[in-house]
Structure formats: structure tokens, C-alpha cells
Design a protein around this motif. Structure first.
Motif, PDB file in Angstrom:
ATOM      1  N   TYR A  45       8.013  48.612   3.356  1.00  0.00           N
ATOM      2  CA  TYR A  45       9.021  49.056   2.387  1.00  0.00           C
ATOM      3  C   TYR A  45       9.001  50.590   2.348  1.00  0.00           C
ATOM      4  O   TYR A  45       7.947  51.197   2.156  1.00  0.00           O
ATOM      5  CB  TYR A  45       8.725  48.501   1.002  1.00  0.00           C
ATOM      6  N   TYR A  46      10.176  51.174   2.506  1.00  0.00           N
ATOM      7  CA  TYR A  46      10.308  52.629   2.566  1.00  0.00           C
ATOM      8  C   TYR A  46      11.233  53.066   1.435  1.00  0.00           C
ATOM      9  O   TYR A  46      12.384  52.636   1.357  1.00  0.00           O
ATOM     10  CB  TYR A  46      10.894  53.020   3.928  1.00  0.00           C
ATOM     11  N   TYR A  47      10.731  53.930   0.557  1.00  0.00           N
ATOM     12  CA  TYR A  47      11.457  54.309  -0.661  1.00  0.00           C
ATOM     13  C   TYR A  47      11.879  55.771  -0.589  1.00  0.00           C
ATOM     14  O   TYR A  47      11.065  56.657  -0.307  1.00  0.00           O
ATOM     15  CB  TYR A  47      10.566  54.105  -1.893  1.00  0.00           C
ATOM     16  N   HIS A  48      13.143  56.012  -0.891  1.00  0.00           N
ATOM     17  CA  HIS A  48      13.649  57.382  -0.831  1.00  0.00           C
ATOM     18  C   HIS A  48      14.980  57.452  -1.580  1.00  0.00           C
ATOM     19  O   HIS A  48      15.387  56.486  -2.250  1.00  0.00           O
ATOM     20  CB  HIS A  48      13.817  57.827   0.622  1.00  0.00           C
ATOM     21  N   CYS A  49      15.662  58.587  -1.433  1.00  0.00           N
ATOM     22  CA  CYS A  49      16.985  58.802  -2.017  1.00  0.00           C
ATOM     23  C   CYS A  49      17.880  59.471  -0.983  1.00  0.00           C
ATOM     24  O   CYS A  49      17.402  60.251  -0.153  1.00  0.00           O
ATOM     25  CB  CYS A  49      16.913  59.718  -3.244  1.00  0.00           C
ATOM     26  N   LEU A  50      19.165  59.178  -1.059  1.00  0.00           N
ATOM     27  CA  LEU A  50      20.116  59.950  -0.277  1.00  0.00           C
ATOM     28  C   LEU A  50      20.273  61.329  -0.900  1.00  0.00           C
ATOM     29  O   LEU A  50      20.132  61.484  -2.111  1.00  0.00           O
ATOM     30  CB  LEU A  50      21.471  59.228  -0.233  1.00  0.00           C
ATOM     31  N   ARG A  70      22.201  57.970   8.270  1.00  0.00           N
ATOM     32  CA  ARG A  70      21.994  57.426   9.618  1.00  0.00           C
ATOM     33  C   ARG A  70      20.522  57.090   9.842  1.00  0.00           C
ATOM     34  O   ARG A  70      20.187  56.046  10.411  1.00  0.00           O
ATOM     35  CB  ARG A  70      22.475  58.441  10.656  1.00  0.00           C
ATOM     36  N   PHE A  71      19.639  57.967   9.386  1.00  0.00           N
ATOM     37  CA  PHE A  71      18.202  57.733   9.526  1.00  0.00           C
ATOM     38  C   PHE A  71      17.771  56.480   8.765  1.00  0.00           C
ATOM     39  O   PHE A  71      17.030  55.636   9.289  1.00  0.00           O
ATOM     40  CB  PHE A  71      17.443  58.956   9.016  1.00  0.00           C
ATOM     41  N   PHE A  72      18.250  56.316   7.528  1.00  0.00           N
ATOM     42  CA  PHE A  72      17.888  55.140   6.739  1.00  0.00           C
ATOM     43  C   PHE A  72      18.411  53.855   7.377  1.00  0.00           C
ATOM     44  O   PHE A  72      17.735  52.820   7.352  1.00  0.00           O
ATOM     45  CB  PHE A  72      18.424  55.266   5.314  1.00  0.00           C
ATOM     46  N   ARG A  73      19.599  53.909   7.932  1.00  0.00           N
ATOM     47  CA  ARG A  73      20.153  52.723   8.602  1.00  0.00           C
ATOM     48  C   ARG A  73      19.302  52.346   9.816  1.00  0.00           C
ATOM     49  O   ARG A  73      19.067  51.167  10.079  1.00  0.00           O
ATOM     50  CB  ARG A  73      21.592  52.978   9.038  1.00  0.00           C
ATOM     51  N   THR A  74      18.828  53.362  10.542  1.00  0.00           N
ATOM     52  CA  THR A  74      17.968  53.098  11.693  1.00  0.00           C
ATOM     53  C   THR A  74      16.666  52.430  11.257  1.00  0.00           C
ATOM     54  O   THR A  74      16.219  51.448  11.866  1.00  0.00           O
ATOM     55  CB  THR A  74      17.653  54.412  12.431  1.00  0.00           C
ATOM     56  N   LEU A  75      16.048  52.951  10.191  1.00  0.00           N
ATOM     57  CA  LEU A  75      14.825  52.337   9.676  1.00  0.00           C
ATOM     58  C   LEU A  75      15.074  50.910   9.221  1.00  0.00           C
ATOM     59  O   LEU A  75      14.279  50.005   9.483  1.00  0.00           O
ATOM     60  CB  LEU A  75      14.276  53.153   8.501  1.00  0.00           C
ATOM     61  N   ASP A  76      16.162  50.711   8.499  1.00  0.00           N
ATOM     62  CA  ASP A  76      16.448  49.401   7.908  1.00  0.00           C
ATOM     63  C   ASP A  76      16.653  48.326   8.971  1.00  0.00           C
ATOM     64  O   ASP A  76      16.513  47.127   8.689  1.00  0.00           O
ATOM     65  CB  ASP A  76      17.689  49.502   7.021  1.00  0.00           C
ATOM     66  N   LEU A  78      14.850  48.154  11.754  1.00  0.00           N
ATOM     67  CA  LEU A  78      13.595  47.847  12.413  1.00  0.00           C
ATOM     68  C   LEU A  78      13.086  46.478  11.973  1.00  0.00           C
ATOM     69  O   LEU A  78      13.334  46.062  10.839  1.00  0.00           O
ATOM     70  CB  LEU A  78      12.538  48.905  12.070  1.00  0.00           C
ATOM     71  N   PRO A  79      12.368  45.762  12.837  1.00  0.00           N
ATOM     72  CA  PRO A  79      11.812  44.462  12.445  1.00  0.00           C
ATOM     73  C   PRO A  79      10.866  44.603  11.245  1.00  0.00           C
ATOM     74  O   PRO A  79      10.032  45.507  11.214  1.00  0.00           O
ATOM     75  CB  PRO A  79      11.061  43.999  13.700  1.00  0.00           C
ATOM     76  N   ARG A  80      11.017  43.737  10.284  1.00  0.00           N
ATOM     77  CA  ARG A  80      10.157  43.681   9.099  1.00  0.00           C
ATOM     78  C   ARG A  80      10.112  45.026   8.363  1.00  0.00           C
ATOM     79  O   ARG A  80       9.065  45.475   7.919  1.00  0.00           O
ATOM     80  CB  ARG A  80       8.747  43.226   9.472  1.00  0.00           C
ATOM     81  N   PHE A  81      11.253  45.635   8.242  1.00  0.00           N
ATOM     82  CA  PHE A  81      11.358  46.941   7.587  1.00  0.00           C
ATOM     83  C   PHE A  81      12.478  46.882   6.561  1.00  0.00           C
ATOM     84  O   PHE A  81      13.541  46.327   6.830  1.00  0.00           O
ATOM     85  CB  PHE A  81      11.662  48.026   8.627  1.00  0.00           C
ATOM     86  N   GLU A  82      12.246  47.469   5.416  1.00  0.00           N
ATOM     87  CA  GLU A  82      13.273  47.484   4.375  1.00  0.00           C
ATOM     88  C   GLU A  82      13.279  48.834   3.676  1.00  0.00           C
ATOM     89  O   GLU A  82      12.238  49.317   3.231  1.00  0.00           O
ATOM     90  CB  GLU A  82      13.015  46.364   3.363  1.00  0.00           C
ATOM     91  N   VAL A  83      14.463  49.435   3.602  1.00  0.00           N
ATOM     92  CA  VAL A  83      14.637  50.708   2.911  1.00  0.00           C
ATOM     93  C   VAL A  83      15.177  50.438   1.519  1.00  0.00           C
ATOM     94  O   VAL A  83      16.153  49.696   1.352  1.00  0.00           O
ATOM     95  CB  VAL A  83      15.603  51.632   3.682  1.00  0.00           C
TER      96      VAL A  83
END
Length: 200
Positions: A45-50, A70-76, A78-83
Motif C-alpha cells: 500500500y502506497y500513500y500519497h497526494c496529488l 502518471r507515476f501513481f497509475r504506473t504503481l497502481d 503493479l502486481p499486488r500494489f495499491e495506491v
């Protein structure tokens, strides 16, 4: 073998990468696997703000917002990854003339998710990449649920002392760790064509 969830304060790890590791480009999927080692990864789980955008955004604000989105969409993807995104609030001008912003909801979301997964028995361990003392009550609840929590932190920008003391294990994020999961530099297509032609 345990089942691990990784929780990353995005603003904190971005600060570490920028200030301590010369903006090294990191493969976050591989980094998560390094954190969990031979255990099973439930999810990262990756927590941030635009970034903030004013009512009439400037070109720079639009550029920052677009790149971060764009960066957050790329992370989201990824397998087993949630932004998970909070929001950024403009607080006015500082005395030094710089704009002041504050993140909202990020620490609360992170803490609630840690406690929820721990108390429902979905995980045995947590890896936490953060520094904020706001997370202390959530860490206490996680430990009460019988879940082990390992903290990863910067060397210079270390974690809050209360948070550091409360976690079961603590490790600094090192250059060796990030270098082992570093993304390769982007290659210019024209340069590659020139190299290929020179080799022929």
C-alpha cells in the motif's frame, strides 16, 4: 512462512530518495519483495497526494500534476500494489515567502489499513516505511493484535523516536538496498541506433 503487508508513506520515501540517494529511480515492486524476503506478500500500500492545483493552474502546476498522476497509475498497475490518495491543502504563505501545504487523510488511512488487516487476521507481519509519530496509536493496536511490525527508515531523516522504539524491528534504508532494486536509466532510441550501427 508469514504473510506480510507493506505500508509506504510515499512523501517520506520520495524525500529520502531525493535527499539521501540522489533521486535514484527505484523499482517498487522489487523493493517490496526485498522487504518481505521469503514470506508471502499480501499487498503493498502506497500513500500519497496529488500535487496542489490552484483554481487557475499554471503550466508548472499542470506539469507536476500530470507527471505525478502518471507515476501513481504506473504503481497502481503493479502486481499486488495499491495506491491510496489523500489530499493536499494550501495553507497560505510562509514568513520566508514560500507557499505552505499540508497533507490530509494520509496518516489516518495508513493507520486504519494497518489495524484492519491486523485485527482480521489477514497478515502476520507488517513492513512500515514511515517516520510520523501520528502512527504510534496504530502501531500499538497492530502489536496488540499479535502482528510483528518492522520499520524501515532513512539514516539522516530518521523516524520519530517514539515510533522507532515501538516497532519490533528497525532497519535503515541503505544505498545498497536501493541499488539492488534500481531501475535502469532510460535509453535514448537514437543513441541505441547509433551504437548498433557502429557495431555492424
Amino acid at each position: 512462512m508469514g504473510r506480510v503487508a507493506v505500508f509506504i508513506d510515499g512523501a517520506y520515501i520520495e524525500f529520502l530518495i531525493r535527499e539521501e540517494f540522489s533521486e535514484m529511480r527505484v523499482d517498487f515492486s522489487r523493493l517490496s519483495q526485498k522487504f518481505v524476503e521469503s514470506n508471502e506478500l499480501l499487498r503493498t500500500y502506497y500513500y500519497h497526494c496529488l500535487p496542489y492545483q490552484s483554481p487557475q493552474p499554471t503550466e508548472e502546476e499542470i506539469r507536476r500534476y500530470t507527471n505525478k498522476h502518471r507515476f501513481f497509475r504506473t504503481l497502481d498497475r503493479l502486481p499486488r500494489f495499491e495506491v491510496r490518495l489523500g489530499e493536499i491543502v494550501y495553507r497560505g504563505m510562509r514568513e520566508d515567502g514560500r507557499e505552505s501545504f499540508i497533507q490530509k487523510r494520509v496518516d489516518m488511512m495508513l493507520g486504519v489499513d494497518m489495524v484492519r488487516l491486523s485485527e482480521t487476521g489477514q497478515i502476520t507481519d507488517i513492513v512500515l516505511v514511515a517516520s510520523d509519530s501520528n502512527l504510534v496509536p496504530a502501531v500499538e493496536a497492530v502489536k496488540d493484535a499479535g502482528v510483528l511490525i518492522t520499520l524501515y527508515h532513512g539514516r539522516k531523516a530518521g523516524a520519530n523516536e517514539d515510533l522507532w522504539n515501538l516497532c519490533d524491528e528497525r532497519f535503515p534504508i541503505t544505498e545498497e538496498l536501493l541499488a539492488s532494486v534500481q531501475l535502469q536509466p532510460r535509453r535514448d532510441a537514437n543513441a541505441y541506433d547509433k551504437e548498433k550501427a557502429a557495431a555492424m
